[in-house]
Design an enzyme around this catalytic site. Structure first.
Site, PDB file in Angstrom:
ATOM      1  N   CYS A  45      34.752  78.939   2.095  1.00 30.80           N
ATOM      2  CA  CYS A  45      33.864  78.367   3.118  1.00 30.80           C
ATOM      3  C   CYS A  45      32.435  78.258   2.589  1.00 30.80           C
ATOM      4  CB  CYS A  45      33.881  79.211   4.387  1.00 30.80           C
ATOM      5  SG  CYS A  45      35.513  79.379   5.124  1.00 30.80           S
ATOM      6  N   THR A  46      32.024  79.246   1.824  1.00 32.72           N
ATOM      7  CA  THR A  46      30.668  79.230   1.269  1.00 32.72           C
ATOM      8  C   THR A  46      30.475  77.982   0.391  1.00 32.72           C
ATOM      9  OG1 THR A  46      30.564  81.630   1.338  1.00 32.72           O
ATOM     10  CG2 THR A  46      29.038  80.538  -0.175  1.00 32.72           C
TER      11      THR A  46
END
Ligand code: BEZ
Length: 211
Positions: A45-46
């Site tokens: 997600c980062t």
């Protein structure tokens, strides 16, 4: 709620990292991308949110606003944004919804219980300037999305919304497109004055008409 292509994208009001937002007001007359991710402070997600931040100009060129969502809270989102900015060398420049009560995730069917009961999967909705859903893609948590592909699809969606054409496999902006089957052969020269090829009666191509 199950949403399908062509359905009106449901409006909502949300707490986001950029304040309280009404989705339709945020989109205005433009196009939108609403995408969910499973959780804050997770590696894939980062990278995804950093990638989307770096593509801001590309989305803007397509008159498209983006909004992310996860079921984590606002404070968590805000802390995580610092990590994204630091590790991905960018600045998150779009709102992230804090959907702690899961209202919006449920509205858009972003929780798939057989995958994970508690977290959103990687859903992507592209919403047209008529507020209708033009594209739905769902990825599992373990696979980060290809946002270049998302831009490519938006190019196709915006082109085919305005011209009687479709885009072939692996098409990219600038390449020839397919003339819609509904167009009669005799109407092609006036509709597509840049020329055309008839490869088969059902497979007719023309240069991209809006370039
Ligand atoms: C990630 O974003 O890295 C991730 C999130 C949930 C499950 C697996 C990976």
């Amino acid at each position: 709620m199950t949403l399908r292509l062509g359905d009106l994208a449901p409006n909502f009001q949300a707490e986001t990292t950029e304040g309280k937002i009404d989705f339709y007001e945020y989109l205005g007359d433009g196009w939108g991308v609403l995408f969910s991710h499973p959780a804050d402070y997770t590696p894939v997600c980062t990278t995804e949110l950093g990638t989307v931040a770096k593509l801001k100009d590309e989305f803007a060129k397509r008159n498209t606003k983006v909004m992310a969502l996860s079921v984590d809270g606002l404070e968590s989102h805000k802390g995580w944004i610092s990590d994204i900015n630091e590790t991905q060398q960018t600045e998150v420049n779009f709102p992230i919804i804090a959907d702690e009560d899961k209202k919006i995730s449920q509205l858009y069917d972003m929780i798939h219980p057989n995958s994970n009961e508690n977290f959103t999967v990687r859903s992507v909705f592209v919403i047209g300037n008529d507020k209708k859903i033009k594209l739905i893609i769902t990825y599992p948590a373990s696979t980060g999305r290809n946002f270049d592909e998302l831009l490519r699809v938006i190019d196709s969606l915006q082109l085919t919304a305005n011209y009687s054409v479709a885009t072939p496999a692996n098409w990219k902006k600038g390449e020839d497109v397919v003339i819609a089957p509904a167009i009669k052969n005799e109407d092609i020269p006036t509709k597509f004055p840049k020329g055309h090829k008839v490869i088969k009666p059902y497979l007719r191509t023309t240069p991209q008409p809006d370039l």
